[in-house]
Design a protein around this motif. Structure first.
Motif, mmCIF file in Angstrom:
data_model
loop_
_atom_site.group_PDB
_atom_site.id
_atom_site.type_symbol
_atom_site.label_atom_id
_atom_site.label_comp_id
_atom_site.label_asym_id
_atom_site.label_seq_id
_atom_site.Cartn_x
_atom_site.Cartn_y
_atom_site.Cartn_z
ATOM 1 N N HIS A 100 0.833 -1.182 0.185
ATOM 2 C CA HIS A 100 -0.212 0.146 -0.033
ATOM 3 C C HIS A 100 0.784 1.152 -0.145
ATOM 4 O O HIS A 100 1.616 1.543 0.923
ATOM 5 C CB HIS A 100 -0.836 -0.246 1.228
ATOM 6 C CG HIS A 100 -2.083 0.964 1.307
ATOM 7 N ND1 HIS A 100 -1.880 2.265 1.897
ATOM 8 C CD2 HIS A 100 -3.071 1.312 0.787
ATOM 9 C CE1 HIS A 100 -2.944 2.846 1.694
ATOM 10 N NE2 HIS A 100 -3.823 2.492 0.974
ATOM 11 N N GLU A 101 0.947 1.999 -1.233
ATOM 12 C CA GLU A 101 1.861 3.221 -1.217
ATOM 13 C C GLU A 101 0.949 4.343 -1.662
ATOM 14 O O GLU A 101 0.607 4.607 -2.944
ATOM 15 C CB GLU A 101 2.849 2.743 -2.253
ATOM 16 C CG GLU A 101 3.434 1.343 -2.249
ATOM 17 C CD GLU A 101 4.262 0.958 -3.534
ATOM 18 O OE1 GLU A 101 4.652 1.960 -4.317
ATOM 19 O OE2 GLU A 101 4.881 -0.169 -3.321
ATOM 20 N N GLN A 102 0.730 5.325 -0.569
ATOM 21 C CA GLN A 102 0.298 6.684 -0.640
ATOM 22 C C GLN A 102 -1.323 6.363 -1.560
ATOM 23 O O GLN A 102 -1.378 7.270 -2.818
ATOM 24 C CB GLN A 102 1.092 7.591 -1.422
ATOM 25 C CG GLN A 102 2.242 7.672 -0.441
ATOM 26 C CD GLN A 102 3.520 8.557 -1.207
ATOM 27 O OE1 GLN A 102 3.349 8.877 -2.517
ATOM 28 N NE2 GLN A 102 4.143 9.181 -0.397
ATOM 29 N N GLY A 103 -2.115 5.741 -1.045
ATOM 30 C CA GLY A 103 -3.317 5.597 -1.672
ATOM 31 C C GLY A 103 -3.434 4.621 -3.131
ATOM 32 O O GLY A 103 -4.701 4.391 -3.760
ATOM 33 N N GLU A 104 -2.147 3.963 -3.385
ATOM 34 C CA GLU A 104 -2.281 3.048 -4.765
ATOM 35 C C GLU A 104 -1.841 1.809 -3.861
ATOM 36 O O GLU A 104 -1.029 1.601 -2.901
ATOM 37 C CB GLU A 104 -1.108 3.346 -5.623
ATOM 38 C CG GLU A 104 -1.479 4.810 -6.013
ATOM 39 C CD GLU A 104 -0.260 5.373 -7.044
ATOM 40 O OE1 GLU A 104 -0.552 6.318 -7.933
ATOM 41 O OE2 GLU A 104 0.911 4.716 -7.148
ATOM 42 N N VAL A 105 -2.275 0.712 -4.693
ATOM 43 C CA VAL A 105 -1.829 -0.818 -4.253
ATOM 44 C C VAL A 105 -1.156 -1.382 -5.173
ATOM 45 O O VAL A 105 -1.760 -1.313 -6.591
ATOM 46 C CB VAL A 105 -3.145 -1.722 -3.896
ATOM 47 C CG1 VAL A 105 -2.596 -2.943 -3.367
ATOM 48 C CG2 VAL A 105 -3.923 -1.024 -2.660
ATOM 49 N N TRP A 106 0.044 -1.943 -5.077
ATOM 50 C CA TRP A 106 0.961 -2.556 -5.898
ATOM 51 C C TRP A 106 0.890 -4.017 -5.912
ATOM 52 O O TRP A 106 0.932 -4.375 -4.533
ATOM 53 C CB TRP A 106 2.330 -1.900 -5.997
ATOM 54 C CG TRP A 106 2.333 -0.484 -6.644
ATOM 55 C CD1 TRP A 106 1.882 0.713 -5.902
ATOM 56 C CD2 TRP A 106 2.647 0.071 -8.055
ATOM 57 N NE1 TRP A 106 1.918 1.605 -6.940
ATOM 58 C CE2 TRP A 106 2.702 1.399 -8.218
ATOM 59 C CE3 TRP A 106 3.318 -0.796 -8.874
ATOM 60 C CZ2 TRP A 106 2.840 1.867 -9.223
ATOM 61 C CZ3 TRP A 106 3.728 -0.143 -10.176
ATOM 62 C CH2 TRP A 106 3.544 1.323 -10.089
ATOM 63 N N VAL A 107 1.209 -4.815 -6.536
ATOM 64 C CA VAL A 107 1.579 -6.339 -6.686
ATOM 65 C C VAL A 107 2.799 -6.641 -7.564
ATOM 66 O O VAL A 107 2.913 -6.296 -8.651
ATOM 67 C CB VAL A 107 0.534 -7.001 -7.219
ATOM 68 C CG1 VAL A 107 0.774 -8.550 -7.592
ATOM 69 C CG2 VAL A 107 -0.924 -7.007 -6.457
ATOM 70 N N TYR A 108 3.774 -7.267 -6.694
ATOM 71 C CA TYR A 108 4.927 -7.641 -7.299
ATOM 72 C C TYR A 108 4.926 -9.167 -7.488
ATOM 73 O O TYR A 108 4.728 -9.963 -6.405
ATOM 74 C CB TYR A 108 6.042 -7.248 -6.328
ATOM 75 C CG TYR A 108 7.234 -7.878 -6.664
ATOM 76 C CD1 TYR A 108 8.092 -7.906 -7.923
ATOM 77 C CD2 TYR A 108 8.264 -8.337 -5.652
ATOM 78 C CE1 TYR A 108 9.203 -8.908 -8.406
ATOM 79 C CE2 TYR A 108 9.349 -9.024 -5.900
ATOM 80 C CZ TYR A 108 9.769 -9.236 -7.112
ATOM 81 O OH TYR A 108 11.079 -9.826 -7.432
#
Length: 348
Positions: free
Chosen positions: A248-256
């Motif tokens: 969870h990064e500043q209102g964004e969600v990332w998947v690696y």
């Protein structure tokens, strides 16, 4: 003694370059022998000379384990360049993506100290190749449209019914909650139409989701479900491996994607919905992709449907190794052997 140990490490690191069969643009694709000899080798040896002995062994462990062990950051001054390539690009190109061209294609991972540094802070950069992922843009990622009406209806029925399968549980609800409750999302693991295990609340900025990985902490899918699995589920479970990292990064969600196999993702905020329905995105090993944007979700929250049917703008679905949609025999995600549902908390 010091010199011989140093020389041995350099030789070991060079021998550990990619030698696997070609997998296209995915991680560990086979490098071009001429590229290795004529372009990378001089620059790599120049870079190795700038690393301390401890850093060489640190890099050797990271490469040997292919990122399974967290070997920490390997720092170099920002002004250090090896030939025409920055050090992180050079090492990522050597050990992970032979066709990598620039830093614009890379994303620092959340478990790297460099990720948390503000722009312009510090005079060094981490060059651990396993502290980076490769960016996969939704428009560039392989995507397949699928009709949402029947799929959404079937999943909604499962969520609302008291009779849907939850292995080993009495809890039959999927309560999302809000950020005020202390978590930013809840995770539900499914095998076909059966939810396995309890909902997992995530409070930390990032979470590692994996099947069976030594020295790892997070959401271990290998511990879920003590009952027998059919052959398809068993084979797919074994392909999850290192799984994925959700951050969870500043209102964004990332998947690696940390596994050795593709993952398939559907999220309403990843692409524009059209008459063909939502897109299912194929993400290759070693790649990261943004799967959620709070601002886009807020604009979608007033819509009663997305595409052909109802859909939750705060829900992301990920299938391990197996895709679904128009290009596959599996039309709906409930036909996939192993998949994950991310229920994002809503601000209140």
């Amino acid at each position: 003694m010091f010199r011989s140990r140093h020389t041995l490490t350099v030789r070991q690191l060079w021998k550990q370059r990619c030698v696997t069969s070609n997998r296209g643009q995915g991680e560990r694709a086979s490098p071009n022998p001429e590229d290795l000899h004529n372009v990378l080798r001089p620059a790599v040896h120049q870079l190795f000379k700038k690393l301390k002995d401890e850093q060489l062994w640190q890099l050797s462990e990271a490469v040997e384990s292919r990122g399974r062990w967290d070997c920490g950051c390997i720092w170099l001054p920002l002004d250090v360049r090896s030939g025409k390539l920055p050090p992180q690009v050079l090492l990522c190109r050597l050990y992970r993506w032979p066709d990598l061209r620039s830093t614009a294609e890379l994303k620092s991972l959340s478990h790297c100290e460099y990720f948390w540094r503000r722009s312009g802070e510090g005079a060094a950069i981490c060059c651990n190749p396993y502290h980076f992922s490769r960016l996969a843009a939704p428009d560039a990622a392989t995507s397949y449209s699928y009709k949402t009406k029947d799929a959404a209806r079937s999943i909604l029925i499962e969520h609302k019914s008291d009779r849907y399968n939850v292995r080993g549980l009495h809890d039959t609800t999927l309560s999302r909650g809000s950020i005020r409750d202390g978590h930013w999302c809840k995770l539900a693991y499914w095998e076909h139409r059966t939810r396995v295990g309890h909902l997992y609340s995530v409070t930390e900025p990032s979470i590692h989701i994996f099947h069976d990985l030594p020295k790892a902490s997070g959401f271990c899918l290998g511990y879920l479900g003590s009952g027998p699995h059919n052959e398809t589920v068993r084979r797919t479970r074994n392909k999850i491996g290192q799984g994925l990292i959700l951050s969870h990064e500043q209102g964004e969600v990332w998947v690696y994607n940390r596994s050795d196999h593709p993952i398939f993702i559907n999220s309403p905020t990843m692409s524009t919905v059209n008459v063909r329905g939502q897109a299912v995105h194929k993400v290759l090993p070693g790649y990261s992709i943004k799967v959620f944007e709070a601002e886009k979700a807020a604009n979608l929250s007033g819509c009663s449907d997305l595409g052909d049917g109802p859909c939750d703008p705060h829900s992301v679905r990920i299938s391990f190794a197996k895709g679904w949609g128009a290009c596959y025999s599996r039309q709906f995600i409930t036909s996939c052997p192993c998949w994950l549902e991310i229920l994002l908390s809503t601000p209140k």
